[in-house]
Design an enzyme around this catalytic site. Structure first.
Site, PDB file in Angstrom:
ATOM      1  N   LYS A 191     -61.870 -29.403  -1.156  1.00  0.00           N
ATOM      2  CA  LYS A 191     -60.542 -28.780  -1.133  1.00  0.00           C
ATOM      3  C   LYS A 191     -60.247 -28.208   0.253  1.00  0.00           C
ATOM      4  O   LYS A 191     -59.149 -28.374   0.796  1.00  0.00           O
ATOM      5  CB  LYS A 191     -60.456 -27.669  -2.197  1.00  0.00           C
ATOM      6  N   GLN A 195     -63.057 -20.807  -7.912  1.00  0.00           N
ATOM      7  CA  GLN A 195     -63.738 -21.998  -8.428  1.00  0.00           C
ATOM      8  C   GLN A 195     -64.489 -21.664  -9.723  1.00  0.00           C
ATOM      9  O   GLN A 195     -65.257 -20.716  -9.781  1.00  0.00           O
ATOM     10  CB  GLN A 195     -64.712 -22.528  -7.357  1.00  0.00           C
ATOM     11  N   ASP A 254     -53.714 -23.014  -9.115  1.00  0.00           N
ATOM     12  CA  ASP A 254     -54.453 -23.808 -10.116  1.00  0.00           C
ATOM     13  C   ASP A 254     -53.666 -23.887 -11.423  1.00  0.00           C
ATOM     14  O   ASP A 254     -54.007 -24.677 -12.304  1.00  0.00           O
ATOM     15  CB  ASP A 254     -55.817 -23.157 -10.409  1.00  0.00           C
TER      16      ASP A 254
END
Ligand code: NAD
Length: 291
Positions: free
Chosen positions: A52, A96, A119
């Site tokens: 990412k 994460q 997200d």
């Protein structure tokens, strides 16, 4: 059979984002800034976060990787999230997952500011998604929708069967495919581990989105001719043929199912790369929505 090529499509989208970023720069608008928090040393998580950050650098975003060790307490992590929420220079934040067992994922998700939740996991964004209101869509389902759109896959009135009901893939996928959008407008069946007679259901499907994490679960006898297949699964299986000692397998027995498919995603090179560009698209959106 047409391959839904996530590798190529995501590369095209990255070029588009890169061009938009340089346009923003020319106009004197700030460059999008994504922050990622990684707790612990899990190998797979490090790889995902690394990919990412690399993608951010490629398109010209600023990125900040905040690494915290395994022993970080829940309160310390929540404070870090609040700090990023309050940092006006940062547009998007991801934490994460999975997190160490002593930290509540839902508490962390709820602490991320919905405006920075690129997200798309915050309950406010999930609710907006369900109501078809503008929001950040979760990265993997958004990437799948983008892939279907770019290949102009006809979804209207089609029977879409989703296998797996996780909060990050299966559930949101079922919502997105049923919404009155393009792609969308499908008749959706959401299946899971308690579903009975799955094969009877998949045999009726025009589109199957498979996200259960069981390598080569979906076989040719479970699908009808002309089906569209989206394989989300990624499992590392031991292999003597690769240097790393493993290979990535999807949830679909690719060779035999591909023969019956009109469109199909490969693994790797299908949904995975699309997930990362969705995150970039959301982060760009975060900046553009404030212009
Ligand atoms: P999960 O483990 O959270 O959930 C699995 C789901 O599968 C559950 O809802 C369960 O009910 C269902 N299931 C299990 N056995 C079943 C059966 N026999 N029949 C029907 N349903 C069954 O899954 P997840 O987090 O959505 O991940 C699924 C897979 O997708 C994993 O391989 C994961 O690595 C992969 N994944 C890939 C990406 C990507 O970017 N490509 C992103 C997220 C997840």
């Amino acid at each position: 059979m047409i391959l839904l090529d996530g590798k190529k499509t995501s590369a095209d989208i990255k070029e588009e984002i890169k061009a938009e970023v340089s346009l923003l720069k020319k106009k004197g608008v700030k460059v999008p800034h994504l922050a990622a928090i990684l707790v612990g040393n899990d190998g797979a998580s490090q790889t995902y976060v690394g990919a990412k950050v690399k993608a951010c650098e490629y398109v010209g975003f600023t990125s900040t990787l905040i690494r915290l060790d395994d022993n970080t307490t829940e309160e310390e992590l929540l404070n870090k999230v609040r700090e990023v929420n309050n940092n006006v220079d940062i547009d998007g934040l991801i934490v994460q997952l999975p997190l160490p067992k002593h930290i509540s994922e839902i508490k962390v998700t709820e602490t991320i500011s919905p405006d920075k939740d690129v997200d798309g996991f915050h309950p406010a964004n999930v609710g907006k998604m369900a109501l078809n209101l503008p929001s950040y869509l979760p990265a993997t389902p958004a990437g799948i929708m983008e892939l279907l759109a770019r290949y102009d896959v006809d979804t209207v009135g089609k029977h879409c069967v989703v296998i797996g009901r996780s909060h990050i893939v299966g559930s949101p996928m079922s919502i997105l495919m049923a919404r009155n959008t393009k792609p969308g407008n499908s008749t959706v069946t959401l299946t899971h581990s308690r579903t009975q007679n799955l094969k009877e259901i998949t045999l009726q499907a025009d589109i199957i989105i498979v996200a259960l994490g069981k390598p080569e679960f979906l076989t040719a006898d479970m699908v009808k001719d002309g089906v569209v297949i989206v394989d989300v699964g990624i499992t590392r299986v031991p292999s003597t043929e690769t240097k790393s000692g493993f290979r990535l397998k999807g949830d679909v027995k690719f060779d035999e199912v591909a023969e019956k498919s009109s469109f199909i995603t490969p693994v790797p090179g299908g949904v995975g790369p699309m997930t990362i560009v969705s995150l970039m698209m959301n982060t760009l959106q975060a900046v553009k929505s404030r212009l």
